[in-house]
Design a protein around this motif. Structure first.
Motif, mmCIF file in Angstrom:
data_model
loop_
_atom_site.group_PDB
_atom_site.id
_atom_site.type_symbol
_atom_site.label_atom_id
_atom_site.label_comp_id
_atom_site.label_asym_id
_atom_site.label_seq_id
_atom_site.Cartn_x
_atom_site.Cartn_y
_atom_site.Cartn_z
ATOM 1 N N LYS A 160 47.961 43.094 38.268
ATOM 2 C CA LYS A 160 47.670 44.002 37.158
ATOM 3 C C LYS A 160 47.434 43.225 35.869
ATOM 4 C CE LYS A 160 51.043 47.114 37.247
ATOM 5 N NZ LYS A 160 51.795 48.393 37.102
ATOM 6 N N THR A 161 48.287 42.234 35.610
ATOM 7 C CA THR A 161 48.145 41.411 34.408
ATOM 8 C C THR A 161 46.827 40.646 34.434
ATOM 9 O OG1 THR A 161 50.545 41.159 34.239
ATOM 10 C CG2 THR A 161 49.192 39.543 33.073
ATOM 11 N N ASP A 162 46.474 40.107 35.594
ATOM 12 C CA ASP A 162 45.230 39.336 35.714
ATOM 13 C C ASP A 162 44.000 40.212 35.500
ATOM 14 O OD1 ASP A 162 46.542 36.966 36.168
ATOM 15 O OD2 ASP A 162 46.344 37.041 38.357
ATOM 16 N N ASP A 216 39.300 32.866 38.052
ATOM 17 C CA ASP A 216 38.410 32.035 37.250
ATOM 18 C C ASP A 216 37.136 31.677 38.009
ATOM 19 O OD1 ASP A 216 39.464 30.379 39.127
ATOM 20 O OD2 ASP A 216 40.312 28.919 37.722
ATOM 21 N N VAL A 268 43.834 42.945 33.611
ATOM 22 C CA VAL A 268 43.752 43.207 32.172
ATOM 23 C C VAL A 268 43.206 41.980 31.442
ATOM 24 C CG1 VAL A 268 45.133 43.602 30.089
ATOM 25 C CG2 VAL A 268 45.558 44.965 32.137
ATOM 26 N N ARG A 269 43.692 40.804 31.802
ATOM 27 C CA ARG A 269 43.242 39.574 31.138
ATOM 28 C C ARG A 269 41.757 39.328 31.391
ATOM 29 N NH1 ARG A 269 46.967 35.844 33.001
ATOM 30 N NH2 ARG A 269 48.379 36.556 31.376
ATOM 31 N N TYR A 270 41.301 39.603 32.617
ATOM 32 C CA TYR A 270 39.885 39.423 32.943
ATOM 33 C C TYR A 270 39.025 40.310 32.041
ATOM 34 C CZ TYR A 270 35.589 38.982 35.668
ATOM 35 O OH TYR A 270 34.293 38.723 36.061
ATOM 36 N N GLU A 272 39.815 41.554 29.104
ATOM 37 C CA GLU A 272 39.895 41.082 27.717
ATOM 38 C C GLU A 272 39.037 39.823 27.519
ATOM 39 O OE1 GLU A 272 44.418 42.628 26.622
ATOM 40 O OE2 GLU A 272 44.120 40.577 27.363
ATOM 41 N N ASP A 273 39.122 38.888 28.463
ATOM 42 C CA ASP A 273 38.411 37.617 28.308
ATOM 43 C C ASP A 273 36.891 37.772 28.379
ATOM 44 O OD1 ASP A 273 40.827 36.349 28.082
ATOM 45 O OD2 ASP A 273 40.835 35.494 30.109
ATOM 46 N N ASN A 274 36.420 38.784 29.125
ATOM 47 C CA ASN A 274 34.978 38.924 29.357
ATOM 48 C C ASN A 274 34.381 40.173 28.711
ATOM 49 O OD1 ASN A 274 34.546 36.596 31.304
ATOM 50 N ND2 ASN A 274 36.171 37.721 32.355
ATOM 51 N N ARG A 290 51.509 40.739 38.832
ATOM 52 C CA ARG A 290 50.637 39.649 38.403
ATOM 53 C C ARG A 290 49.166 40.039 38.524
ATOM 54 N NH1 ARG A 290 52.769 35.807 41.205
ATOM 55 N NH2 ARG A 290 51.205 35.505 42.838
ATOM 56 N N LEU A 303 38.329 47.885 24.084
ATOM 57 C CA LEU A 303 37.557 46.642 24.165
ATOM 58 C C LEU A 303 36.065 46.882 23.946
ATOM 59 C CD1 LEU A 303 39.276 45.006 27.286
ATOM 60 C CD2 LEU A 303 39.560 44.348 24.882
#
Length: 205
Positions: free
Chosen positions: A79-81, A3, A83-85, A87-89, A77, A131
């Motif tokens: 790898k998940t982070d 973050d 992917v989330r980054y 998606e979020d941006n 974790r 995306l």
């Protein structure tokens, strides 16, 4: 850890397995010293470089896959982070750079491909497309590859891009970042900056 993104409207991100040369490529782009090492997993959190413009940032996301001395749950974790980054941006990311090791990528993809498994690098490539982030595949360490065109055709094939690779030069960029040979990457990124009407950023690539 994920973050820390500066408040910037336009971004280029680097993603890929550990030890493929993301941080070395970042150093070529930014001119800034970036921590690199022989041991996979040197980069554990995003490195953001917003030196260039009030609204532009280049981000080196942590590598995934094998990391010396790192527990499986920590690797998952990360790898998940990652992917989330993405998606979020996604709305702010103009180009997603998937960095591959030109010598090893095809073997790694084939080793992890089965009826019920898609290799994570292939998943990431598809995710960027899903995306609506323009993907550039920087195929690094090509100075160590003898059968250059054949290897690049294989990379294209594994990513679902019909060979020959040369028809995908806005997507597939053979480079040797350690030796400063990144012109194919620069050209590919500039193509997408053109499409975004961001001529002001082309001087950085």
């Amino acid at each position: 850890m994920f973050d820390t993104r500066p408040d910037r409207s336009d971004e280029v991100v680097l993603v890929g397995r550990s030890n493929v040369g993301k941080s070395t490529l970042m150093r070529e782009i930014t001119g800034h010293s970036v921590a690199t090492g022989q041991k996979p997993g040197v980069t554990r959190k995003p490195n953001h470089y917003d030196w260039a413009s009030d609204d532009f940032v280049v981000t080196d996301l942590p590598g995934f896959g094998f990391m010396s001395g790192v527990e499986d749950d920590v690797r998952e974790r990360i790898k998940t982070d990652v992917v989330r980054y993405l998606e979020d941006n996604a709305d702010d990311i103009m180009v997603g750079v998937l960095v591959l090791d030109g010598k090893a990528a095809v073997d790694i993809i084939d080793r992890h491909t089965s009826d019920d498994e898609i290799p994570h690098v292939v998943e990431l490539f598809y995710l960027l497309q899903d995306l609506d982030i323009q993907p550039v595949v920087a195929v690094n360490k090509m100075d160590k590859v003898d059968d250059r065109d054949e290897r690049l055709n294989d990379v294209a094939d594994r990513l679902g891009l019909h060979p020959p690779w040369k028809q995908w030069q806005d997507t597939i960029a053979p480079i040797a970042a350690k030796h400063g040979r990144t012109s194919a990457f620069d050209d590919a990124v500039r193509t997408h900056l053109d499409a975004e009407k961001r001529d002001d950023l082309k001087k950085f690539f």
